[in-house]
Design an enzyme around this catalytic site. Structure first.
Site, PDB file in Angstrom:
ATOM      1  N   ARG A  18      39.281  69.817  43.497  1.00 14.79           N
ATOM      2  CA  ARG A  18      38.841  68.897  44.554  1.00 14.79           C
ATOM      3  C   ARG A  18      39.391  69.313  45.931  1.00 14.79           C
ATOM      4  O   ARG A  18      39.747  68.486  46.762  1.00 14.79           O
ATOM      5  CB  ARG A  18      39.244  67.455  44.232  1.00 14.79           C
ATOM      6  CG  ARG A  18      38.476  66.831  43.089  1.00 14.79           C
ATOM      7  CD  ARG A  18      38.896  65.387  42.874  1.00 14.79           C
ATOM      8  NE  ARG A  18      40.273  65.311  42.429  1.00 14.79           N
ATOM      9  CZ  ARG A  18      41.025  64.225  42.482  1.00 14.79           C
ATOM     10  NH1 ARG A  18      40.525  63.103  42.986  1.00 14.79           N
ATOM     11  NH2 ARG A  18      42.274  64.228  42.067  1.00 14.79           N
ATOM     12  N   ILE A 434      35.141  41.157  45.591  1.00 17.06           N
ATOM     13  CA  ILE A 434      34.418  41.743  44.460  1.00 17.06           C
ATOM     14  C   ILE A 434      35.348  42.112  43.315  1.00 17.06           C
ATOM     15  O   ILE A 434      34.933  42.182  42.172  1.00 17.06           O
ATOM     16  CB  ILE A 434      33.604  42.967  44.932  1.00 17.06           C
ATOM     17  CG1 ILE A 434      32.623  42.552  46.027  1.00 17.06           C
ATOM     18  CG2 ILE A 434      32.842  43.606  43.777  1.00 17.06           C
ATOM     19  CD1 ILE A 434      31.710  41.399  45.648  1.00 17.06           C
ATOM     20  N   SER A 436      38.613  44.564  43.390  1.00 21.32           N
ATOM     21  CA  SER A 436      39.759  45.450  43.579  1.00 21.32           C
ATOM     22  C   SER A 436      40.353  45.302  44.965  1.00 21.32           C
ATOM     23  O   SER A 436      39.659  44.956  45.932  1.00 21.32           O
ATOM     24  CB  SER A 436      39.342  46.909  43.354  1.00 21.32           C
ATOM     25  OG  SER A 436      38.369  47.304  44.306  1.00 21.32           O
ATOM     26  N   HIS A 644      27.864  41.858  39.875  1.00 22.72           N
ATOM     27  CA  HIS A 644      27.833  42.501  41.192  1.00 22.72           C
ATOM     28  C   HIS A 644      26.960  43.740  41.121  1.00 22.72           C
ATOM     29  O   HIS A 644      26.996  44.489  40.145  1.00 22.72           O
ATOM     30  CB  HIS A 644      29.244  42.899  41.632  1.00 22.72           C
ATOM     31  CG  HIS A 644      29.261  43.785  42.832  1.00 22.72           C
ATOM     32  ND1 HIS A 644      28.886  43.352  44.078  1.00 22.72           N
ATOM     33  CD2 HIS A 644      29.585  45.100  42.981  1.00 22.72           C
ATOM     34  CE1 HIS A 644      28.988  44.339  44.942  1.00 22.72           C
ATOM     35  NE2 HIS A 644      29.407  45.410  44.298  1.00 22.72           N
ATOM     36  N   GLU A 668      25.346  43.926  47.823  1.00 21.28           N
ATOM     37  CA  GLU A 668      25.549  44.549  49.128  1.00 21.28           C
ATOM     38  C   GLU A 668      24.385  44.233  50.051  1.00 21.28           C
ATOM     39  O   GLU A 668      23.234  44.284  49.649  1.00 21.28           O
ATOM     40  CB  GLU A 668      25.649  46.069  48.971  1.00 21.28           C
ATOM     41  CG  GLU A 668      25.843  46.832  50.267  1.00 21.28           C
ATOM     42  CD  GLU A 668      24.548  47.111  51.034  1.00 21.28           C
ATOM     43  OE1 GLU A 668      24.633  47.335  52.245  1.00 21.28           O
ATOM     44  OE2 GLU A 668      23.471  47.099  50.440  1.00 21.28           O
ATOM     45  N   HIS A 697      32.876  50.399  52.964  1.00 19.82           N
ATOM     46  CA  HIS A 697      32.926  51.858  52.909  1.00 19.82           C
ATOM     47  C   HIS A 697      33.250  52.475  54.263  1.00 19.82           C
ATOM     48  O   HIS A 697      33.346  53.688  54.387  1.00 19.82           O
ATOM     49  CB  HIS A 697      31.601  52.412  52.375  1.00 19.82           C
ATOM     50  CG  HIS A 697      31.309  51.946  50.975  1.00 19.82           C
ATOM     51  ND1 HIS A 697      30.647  50.767  50.728  1.00 19.82           N
ATOM     52  CD2 HIS A 697      31.626  52.472  49.771  1.00 19.82           C
ATOM     53  CE1 HIS A 697      30.546  50.603  49.417  1.00 19.82           C
ATOM     54  NE2 HIS A 697      31.133  51.610  48.820  1.00 19.82           N
ATOM     55  N   CYS A 729      31.603  45.144  48.416  1.00 14.24           N
ATOM     56  CA  CYS A 729      32.032  45.913  47.249  1.00 14.24           C
ATOM     57  C   CYS A 729      33.547  45.773  47.115  1.00 14.24           C
ATOM     58  O   CYS A 729      34.182  45.056  47.884  1.00 14.24           O
ATOM     59  CB  CYS A 729      31.620  47.382  47.412  1.00 14.24           C
ATOM     60  SG  CYS A 729      31.437  48.259  45.838  1.00 14.24           S
TER      61      CYS A 729
END
Length: 762
Positions: A18, A434, A436, A644, A668, A697, A729
């Site tokens: 990554r 949502i 977390s 969701h 969303e 985001h 989200c």
């Protein structure tokens, strides 16, 4: 005498370790300057090209690499920067490029949505101005590979018809807008022709959807014009993800090559080829290796497949390739430590590239040239399929009972709503999140220490409980009405459940790009999925013990676990989905038995698996709804089921959303700047709903005015008594300070809206 060639449509950007993601995030954090960032990205990009040359790929893609997203790259190439980013023309700067994707404090990011039926997200182009050729990206990447590696690559470009079809904001007719791009694509091709480019791949996956007769006529006009503009360039018109809608018309298009998917086409491309043949003056790029799953190919079957194709196409007019870009699979198996039963059964991007080369070798030199590889694969799969490692008698018996099982709630929503209002008193416009919350670098470090055995279970449990307690207190301080435990024990919403269910395997470095620098590590479902013990009870009960406010139990739904995993291929996908649903049903029942009265079963990927063609969609949606209801329908009336979803064209699936029969759904809407509300302006929805009022985001903290605007528009079409207020989200990837700031603005927006509604009622 000619020979069959090997090719790829695209290759993963992220690197084996990554490296791409790390460079992006270092640049965004100010730890790497632009020159260093560009140098690192070039190093990664050229490393990929060099690797594919060493593997033996004949037509190596260039230009498929991206700093963020290939659709955003196409927008930037044509200078399509929304006015709010104050672009003044010329080549789009790196700062502006990332602002479009992520937003800045003065401007919201462009919409992000799913790339056809995959988990890859693209940035939706905004065509509110005339395009210009600001940067010939394909030419740059071709030159780079030739000058630095002496490799003549195959430039890859997203085609004009697909690009416009996936865009928004244009005021003129579809045909007129496409025609604006034709001279620009023609200029790109002429400049590539002058550079000596032999093959150019132009992706038009829209041809695998149900396009209209008028739209196909536009395709014909476009490719006549492009072929005439650069007659010495061989255009490979590439399709994928399904069969082409009208094979006979597609093969007559004025291009040198046609790329077809022979894996995800349900056999229709092959059937059409055998029935109608293939033009002798064209090249067929046959996608016979699965570009979207990770199982090693049965090379014997693939050669039989190619033999059928070769009855209609001479081998010197054949290109052998994967069914799609390898963007959708991890980079390589060689870094994995696999259990014995899975050894030799997996193929990631590098291994799939090797399979493509092997098939080309077998076509050109005969089957005996790869006989050892065929035997090796057969032995590996025979071992896997015969093992108890894959098969579980208990779940197979439970599946047999499904036809006689009731899979629906005991009462209608209207009855459940009354009972839930008595059991769970909430204010008008209840607020929640949502699921977390941000995970600190220290928490992630401690989790790694725990996984490596450097931290005891007791010590790790204390750390998780400490974070849960801190965030329960923060949620109460912020003023949320319905709380969550924060999911601090979870790295990923699918991985967490897969690790606790039988039938899953997790890779070490099997990462795949989802959006931007966000990479996910899809689990491998190799065997029967079965419930072993409660998965979420401990953390949920602990959070509930800290507050008098309701705490939602948080689960990932069966269809999302299915669509975000690499799934076994020896049984149907929905047999697997039902196995997952039975396991989740047991978890839902455990939560309810222990007093958890709100349970959220997230299905963000429900639409993702929707087939591209309408004729196949109803069956998929029926089975998806069945799996969700199988998981959630056994609870009491007063237990409130939430779900969701994110980044979908909800107009297509609004009837299925209603059929899920969830008491509350959160969706969303902020990233689309409120446009998804149109689905509910045109269709009545009579259950609880929260349209996410700000974009998680983006790192920016939205203004009160922006949130109020989103709430007010939603309340024009939705019942205020059923409306919830939440982000769009989960908040795991956000910073703590920005999360708290944004939630405080959200709570203030809810407070002011409640006051305004109460004043109106008086």
């Amino acid at each position: 005498m000619g020979k069959a060639r090997s090719s790829l449509l695209g290759y993963p950007r992220i690197g084996e370790q990554r490296e791409w993601k790390k460079a992006l995030e270092q640049f965004w954090a100010g730890k790497m300057n632009e020159l260093e960032f560009r140098d690192k990205m070039e190093q990664i990009r050229l490393g990929h090209v060099k690797k594919l040359a060493e593997i033996g790929i004949d037509l190596i893609p260039v230009g498929d690499f991206s700093f963020y997203d290939h659709v955003l790259d196409t927008s930037a190439m044509f200078g399509l920067v929304p006015d709010r980013f104050k672009y003044e023309g010329g080549k789009v700067s790196l700062e502006t490029y990332f602002d479009i994707a992520r937003g800045n404090q003065g401007a919201v990011a462009s919409e992000m949505t799913k790339w056809f039926n995959t988990n890859y997200h693209y940035i939706v182009p905004e065509l509110d101005k005339d395009p210009v050729l600001a940067d010939n990206r394909p030419l740059h990447f071709f030159r780079e590979a030739k000058e630095k590696l002496n490799i003549e690559g195959k430039p890859v470009i997203l085609g004009p018809v697909t690009f416009v079809k996936l865009s928004k904001g244009y005021k003129r007719g579809f045909k007129d807008v496409v025609e604006q791009f034709v001279p620009l694509y023609a200029q790109i091709l002429r400049e590539l022709q002058e550079e000596g480019v032999k093959w150019v791949q132009i992706d038009e996956p829209i041809l695998s959807t149900a396009i209209s007769k008028e739209e196909f006529e536009i395709v014909e006009d476009v490719y006549h014009a492009l072929q005439e503009s650069a007659p010495k360039v061989n255009i490979l018109l590439q399709t994928y993800f399904d069969s082409v809608e009208d094979y006979q018309k597609v093969i007559t298009l004025p291009v040198k090559g046609i790329g077809l998917d022979f894996v995800h086409d349900r056999g229709e491309n092959l059937k059409a080829l055998k029935r109608h043949g293939f033009p002798a003056d064209k090249v067929l790029a046959a996608g016979v290796i699965d570009g979207r799953n990770i199982w090693r190919a049965n090379l014997e079957d693939k050669l039989l497949n190619l033999e059928e194709i070769l009855q209609k196409v001479h081998k010197d007019s054949l290109i052998i390739q994967p069914s799609s870009s390898l963007l959708h699979v991890p980079v390589t198996v060689r870094n994995e430590n696999l259990p014995q039963s899975l050894t030799g059964t997996l193929a990631f991007a590098d291994e799939k590239s090797e399979e493509v080369v092997l098939l080309a070798k077998a076509v050109n030199h005969g089957k005996p040239s790869i006989a050892a590889k065929i035997v090796e694969a057969i032995v590996a799969f025979q071992h896997l399929n015969s093992s108890t490692f894959r098969n579980n008698r208990q779940i197979q018996e439970e599946l047999k009972k499904l036809p006689s099982m009731k899979v629906s709630r005991a009462a209608t929503f209207s009855i459940r709503q009354l009972e839930q209002e008595k059991a769970i008193p909430l204010p008008l416009l209840p607020t929640t999140t949502i699921g977390s919350f941000p995970q600190t670098a220290d928490l992630r470090k401690r989790r790694q220490e725990w996984r490596k055995g450097q931290l005891s279970d007791v010590e790790y449990d204390k750390i998780i409980k400490s974070e849960i307690k801190r965030w329960v207190e923060l949620q109460e301080e912020i003023g949320l009405d319905v709380l969550v435990h924060g999911e601090f024990e979870r790295t990923d919403m699918v991985e967490f459940f897969g690790e606790k269910l039988a039938g899953f395997h997790f890779t070490k470095l099997g990462w795949v790009q989802s959006y931007g620098s966000r990479c996910v590590k899809p689990p491998i479902i190799f065997g029967d999925v079965t419930f072993e013990s409660p998965m979420t009870l401990k953390e949920t009960l602990y959070a509930q013990s800290l507050t008098d406010k309701p705490v939602k139990g948080m689960l990932t739904g069966p269809v999302t676990i299915l669509n975000w995993s690499f799934v076994r291929e020896d049984i149907s996908r929905f047999q697997v989905a039902n196995q997952i649903a039975i396991a989740l049903r047991k978890e839902v029942e455990v939560l309810e038995e222990n007093g958890i009265s709100m349970i959220q079963v997230d299905e963000p990927a429900l639409r993702e698996g929707l087939p591209l063609k309408p004729k196949h969609q109803e069956e998929y949606l029926d089975r998806a709804v069945y799996a969700f209801k199988l998981a959630t329908s056994s609870v009491k009336n007063e237990t409130q089921i939430h779900t969701h979803m994110c980044y979908s064209n909800f107009k297509q699936i609004i009837n299925a959303i209603d059929a899920l029969d969830a008491d509350v759904i959160s969706i969303e809407t902020s990233r689309s700047h409120g446009e998804l509300i149109q689905a509910f302006e045109e269709e009545t929805y009579g259950k609880g709903i929260g349209l996410g009022i700000y974009d998680i985001h983006s790192p920016r903290v939205p203004t009160l005015g922006e949130m109020m605007k989103n709430i007010e528009r939603a309340l024009q079409v939705l019942d205020k008594k059923l409306f919830w207020i939440n982000p769009d989200c989960g908040l795991k990837t956000r910073g703590e300070a920005e999360t708290i700031a944004a939630l405080k603005v959200m709570i203030e927006a809810a407070r002011q809206t409640r006051e305004r509604l109460l004043v109106k009622e008086r």
